[in-house]
Design a protein around this motif. Structure first.
Motif, PDB file in Angstrom:
ATOM      1  N   ARG A  20       0.833  -1.199   0.000  1.00 44.35           N
ATOM      2  CA  ARG A  20       0.000   0.000   0.000  1.00 44.35           C
ATOM      3  C   ARG A  20       0.870   1.254   0.000  1.00 44.35           C
ATOM      4  O   ARG A  20       1.813   1.355   0.783  1.00 44.35           O
ATOM      5  CB  ARG A  20      -0.915   0.031   1.227  1.00 44.35           C
ATOM      6  N   HIS A  53     -14.330   7.295  -4.709  1.00 44.44           N
ATOM      7  CA  HIS A  53     -12.917   7.185  -4.337  1.00 44.44           C
ATOM      8  C   HIS A  53     -12.561   8.223  -3.269  1.00 44.44           C
ATOM      9  O   HIS A  53     -11.807   7.933  -2.328  1.00 44.44           O
ATOM     10  CB  HIS A  53     -12.042   7.361  -5.579  1.00 44.44           C
ATOM     11  N   TYR A  54     -13.097   9.443  -3.403  1.00 42.18           N
ATOM     12  CA  TYR A  54     -12.863  10.453  -2.372  1.00 42.18           C
ATOM     13  C   TYR A  54     -13.515  10.043  -1.052  1.00 42.18           C
ATOM     14  O   TYR A  54     -12.958  10.277   0.031  1.00 42.18           O
ATOM     15  CB  TYR A  54     -13.396  11.813  -2.833  1.00 42.18           C
ATOM     16  N   ALA A  78     -13.948   7.013   0.028  1.00 41.86           N
ATOM     17  CA  ALA A  78     -13.125   5.958   0.632  1.00 41.86           C
ATOM     18  C   ALA A  78     -11.892   6.546   1.296  1.00 41.86           C
ATOM     19  O   ALA A  78     -11.473   6.094   2.375  1.00 41.86           O
ATOM     20  CB  ALA A  78     -12.718   4.949  -0.445  1.00 41.86           C
ATOM     21  N   VAL A  79     -11.293   7.581   0.674  1.00 42.76           N
ATOM     22  CA  VAL A  79     -10.113   8.223   1.264  1.00 42.76           C
ATOM     23  C   VAL A  79     -10.502   8.975   2.531  1.00 42.76           C
ATOM     24  O   VAL A  79      -9.757   8.980   3.524  1.00 42.76           O
ATOM     25  CB  VAL A  79      -9.458   9.160   0.234  1.00 42.76           C
ATOM     26  N   GLU A 137     -12.692   8.240   4.672  1.00 42.01           N
ATOM     27  CA  GLU A 137     -12.858   7.296   5.780  1.00 42.01           C
ATOM     28  C   GLU A 137     -11.524   6.965   6.442  1.00 42.01           C
ATOM     29  O   GLU A 137     -11.489   6.563   7.608  1.00 42.01           O
ATOM     30  CB  GLU A 137     -13.513   6.013   5.260  1.00 42.01           C
ATOM     31  N   LEU A 138     -10.415   7.154   5.686  1.00 42.21           N
ATOM     32  CA  LEU A 138      -9.087   6.891   6.244  1.00 42.21           C
ATOM     33  C   LEU A 138      -8.431   8.156   6.776  1.00 42.21           C
ATOM     34  O   LEU A 138      -7.261   8.148   7.131  1.00 42.21           O
ATOM     35  CB  LEU A 138      -8.183   6.283   5.157  1.00 42.21           C
ATOM     36  N   GLY A 175      -5.124  11.621   3.466  1.00 36.54           N
ATOM     37  CA  GLY A 175      -6.562  11.470   3.671  1.00 36.54           C
ATOM     38  C   GLY A 175      -7.173  12.676   4.347  1.00 36.54           C
ATOM     39  O   GLY A 175      -8.274  13.113   3.996  1.00 36.54           O
ATOM     40  N   TRP A 202      -3.768   4.736  -1.184  1.00 36.04           N
ATOM     41  CA  TRP A 202      -4.438   3.437  -1.340  1.00 36.04           C
ATOM     42  C   TRP A 202      -5.847   3.526  -0.758  1.00 36.04           C
ATOM     43  O   TRP A 202      -6.091   4.175   0.251  1.00 36.04           O
ATOM     44  CB  TRP A 202      -3.648   2.356  -0.612  1.00 36.04           C
ATOM     45  N   ARG A 203      -6.778   2.854  -1.427  1.00 35.15           N
ATOM     46  CA  ARG A 203      -8.169   2.884  -0.978  1.00 35.15           C
ATOM     47  C   ARG A 203      -8.876   1.625  -1.480  1.00 35.15           C
ATOM     48  O   ARG A 203      -8.379   0.931  -2.383  1.00 35.15           O
ATOM     49  CB  ARG A 203      -8.880   4.131  -1.516  1.00 35.15           C
ATOM     50  N   GLU A 204     -10.023   1.383  -0.933  1.00 38.88           N
ATOM     51  CA  GLU A 204     -10.835   0.239  -1.345  1.00 38.88           C
ATOM     52  C   GLU A 204     -12.233   0.741  -1.671  1.00 38.88           C
ATOM     53  O   GLU A 204     -12.884   1.374  -0.840  1.00 38.88           O
ATOM     54  CB  GLU A 204     -10.887  -0.820  -0.240  1.00 38.88           C
TER      55      GLU A 204
END
Length: 714
Positions: free
Chosen positions: A91, A157-158, A160-161, A163-164, A171, A273-275
């Motif tokens: 990652r 995607h934003y 997901a980022v 959330e981190l 992030g 990195w993201r999911e």
């Protein structure tokens, strides 16, 4: 009719974009597959009547087939490609290159303007023109732009980022950028356009300027010793300045690619990195047309956009002159919050009272300030010499002008240094300052070492030092030397220490390498040496890994010696001439009666000098720079003394530091590290610089102790 790309390669790409085979096209045209193959191989071209049928098969107009300056709109649409996560589970939580710089529009200005200077087309002799445009979007203008960049595809995607955000820096930055856009209903775009520059030439993937900027990290294709950049890090400032990690690019090429030059478009997104929907993504993403030659036609490559698309993405360029436009989406200026507490009340704030890092008027002001400070010399011509650079800054809101376009004027931003450099170009300098407005010149030697660690000197380069009085209150800070080389960007700014009392405020310029003139001895060698001595920020000259590898661990001392020579020359040029014994005050001396005392008898034995004054500062490379004064009792014989530099510690013995340089200024001589004084001397002065390699602890965390000890045999 003017045509672009060769017909064969163009048709081959259109078939791939449309998902057609040669056999399928031949069947639609009622021709043999061999005929289509001959067109693609370049052995023949279709008749004009067949061109119309080809246009119909490709879903475009016949003019597009004739000119071939753009792709047909049939086939795969422009979209986002996100790099899949690594198969080994690795990652990347952000682009490491971007961490080398702060989110600072002044740093951005320095790096991008330097890159434009390096890409200037020199054949026509014209300057490179750079324009910075700040554009705040709100309301329907913001909605239209988000639609153009396919925001709905990016939003997962934003999210997901975000959330981190609590776990890593990128992030948190992205989360703040997205929240500001939605909560404040605004988005700041910062566009950097250059003209009379090379543009992003070359293939999408193979070696070339396009791939170096868009596809790769830490790759610099700068050629020639006069280039400013050398690390491949400067482009990272574009993404570092975007709170959304998003930059869009439109380039007009100086060398055709695929038969075309105008409106080569691409976008790059830098996220950690993201999911998303259970699928991992490595980090970067590209906005472009899917490449039919890539597996599954997933990878996005650059595309040749139409004028309407360019306008909707706010990337329209003026005319056909080569160069590149970078659009930073979600620009912010975190470094604008720094500064003196006295300025805090004047800084722009949002509705909640927080300091606003997206105020376009403040950002405009800081861009003009930085460009005038760092690139004033590149904007100056004279004596038949043209400027290398023209630069301007403007600010818009929803297309309307907020701050008019401001041409950065070096005579306004740096009046004294501008006068000095023009005087040099026009040959009106003098040897010594005697009147207001004059510019004094002096050659200063830079002894260049031999490469590969070999002892000795390659040769002596003569740098050019210019000194003039400070013209106005805007000339601050005063008593500084601005040092620059071939591309005329200010690399080093240093204040001259230990000036004589009563010195008038001045400003100085040091021209080194090709900036000293093409005929200066060893100019190219000096450029190469100093370029290797610059860190990624290009804001000083000193010890670097490249300097050690290519020359030697002690090569930086040549630069220290240059600094010493420069400061000495400046002090000599600005010193006021001493009055003669018969000048001034004669009437006063005659009116006074002074009763003289009998002279004291001088001691018959040796006398010991005493340290009487010390001025110490930390140099650019972490060394101690000292200037010391010594008082000497009257005597026939003076004991030689050894200066000892030590680090102050709370307990135990003080670590002794080695001298990298020890020089006499007046009243003494230095011989093998020992100060020797001529008989009858009452005061002396010397200077020294410690050797950083002998420091057991970083200099900024310690204090210095200087002692004078009796020399050997005394």
């Amino acid at each position: 009719m003017e045509t672009g790309e060769e017909f064969g390669p163009w048709l081959s790409r259109q078939l791939r974009l449309a998902g057609k085979t040669q056999a399928e096209l031949a069947k639609e045209l009622g021709l043999t597959r061999a005929a289509v193959s001959a067109w693609i191989a370049g052995r023949s071209t279709p008749r004009p009547t067949v061109m119309t049928d080809i246009a119909k098969a490709l879903g475009t107009d016949v003019g597009t087939v004739h000119t071939r300056t753009t792709d047909t709109q049939a086939g795969l649409p422009v979209t986002w490609y996100h790099r899949p996560g690594y198969s080994d589970g690795g990652r990347d939580l952000g682009n490491a290159a971007a961490f080398a710089f702060d989110a600072d529009v002044q740093v951005l200005a320095r790096e991008t303007c330097q890159n434009s200077l390096d890409e200037r087309l020199t054949e026509n002799g014209r300057p490179v023109r750079v324009r910075y445009t700040l554009h705040e979007l709100t309301g329907e203008h913001l909605d239209a732009f988000r639609e153009a960049i396919l925001w709905n595809d990016l939003f997962p995607h934003y999210s997901a980022v975000s959330e981190l955000a609590g776990n890593q820096k990128v992030g948190r930055v992205v989360d703040a950028g997205v929240r500001d856009m939605y909560e404040k209903g605004r988005l700041v775009l910062l566009r950097v356009d250059d003209y009379n520059a090379s543009g992003l030439t070359g293939d999408d993937y193979a070696d070339g300027k396009f791939a170096a900027v868009v596809r790769r990290q830490l790759e610099s294709l700068k050629s020639g010793p006069g280039a400013g950049g050398s690390y491949g890090l400067g482009k990272a400032t574009l993404w570092a300045t975007s709170a959304l990690g998003l930059v869009l690019i439109n380039s007009t090429l100086s060398v055709p690619h695929e038969g075309r030059t105008e409106r080569r478009m691409i976008g790059r997104l830098e996220l950690p990195w993201r999911e998303v929907d259970g699928r991992p993504y490595a980090g970067p993403a590209w906005f472009g047309r899917p490449d039919p030659d890539s597996p599954g036609a997933e990878v996005a490559r650059s595309w040749w956009a139409d004028e309407d698309t360019v306008a909707r993405l706010h990337l329209g360029r003026d005319g056909e002159e080569p160069g590149t436009s970078f659009l930073i989406v979600g620009a912010h200026d975190v470094a604008s919050l720094e500064g003196d507490s006295a300025d805090q009340d004047e800084k722009p704030r949002d509705e909640e009272g927080s300091e606003d890092t997206r105020d376009i008027e403040r950002m405009h002001e800081r861009l003009v300030e930085a460009l005038g400070r760092d690139f004033w010399a590149a904007m100056i011509g004279g004596g038949g010499r043209l400027p290398l650079l023209e630069v301007s800054v403007r600010a818009l809101r929803n297309g309307d002008e907020v701050v008019p376009e401001t041409m950065v004027d070096p005579s306004v931003e740096q009046p004294s240094r501008t006068r000095a450099l023009r005087a040099h170009y026009e040959g009106t300098t003098v040897d010594r300052l005697t009147e207001a407005g004059q510019v004094a010149i002096r050659n200063v030697p830079l002894k260049l070492p031999l490469a590969g660690g070999t002892r000795g000197t390659l040769g002596t380069h003569q740098a050019v030092l210019l000194v003039t009085e400070a013209a106005s209150d805007k000339d601050t800070p005063k008593n500084q030397v601005h040092s620059l080389r071939g591309n005329r960007m200010t690399v080093k700014k240093a204040t001259v220490q230990n000036l004589p009392l009563g010195t008038n405020p001045f400003q100085a310029v040091l021209l080194v390498g090709e900036a000293a003139g093409e005929t200066a001895p060893f100019a190219k060698e000096a450029e190469e040496f100093l370029r290797a001595a610059e860190p990624p920020e290009h804001d000083r000259w000193g010890q670097t890994e490249e300097l050690i590898l290519r020359w030697s661990p002690s090569a930086y001392r040549r630069i220290n010696n240059l600094t010493t020579e420069v400061n000495s020359a400046v002090r000599e040029l600005v010193a006021r001439p001493r009055r003669g014994r018969g000048e001034g005050g004669e009437a006063l001396r005659k009116a006074l009666t002074v009763k003289s005392r009998p002279k004291a008898k001088a001691p018959s034995g040796p006398v010991v000098p005493v340290l009487d004054g010390l001025d110490a500062t930390v140099g650019d490379h972490g060394e101690w720079l000292i200037t010391a004064e010594v008082s000497i009792p009257r005597g026939d014989e003076i004991v030689p003394m050894v200066p000892i530099a030590q680090m102050d510690v709370r307990s135990g013995g003080r670590p002794r530091l080695d001298w990298a340089q020890l020089v006499a200024v007046e009243g003494c001589e230095v011989e093998d590290g020992t100060l020797r004084f001529p008989p009858g001397t009452r005061r002396a002065k010397f200077r020294g610089a410690t050797d950083v390699s002998s420091h057991p602890v970083r200099t900024t965390l310690t204090r210095l102790v200087l002692e004078l000890r009796a020399g050997k045999g005394a």
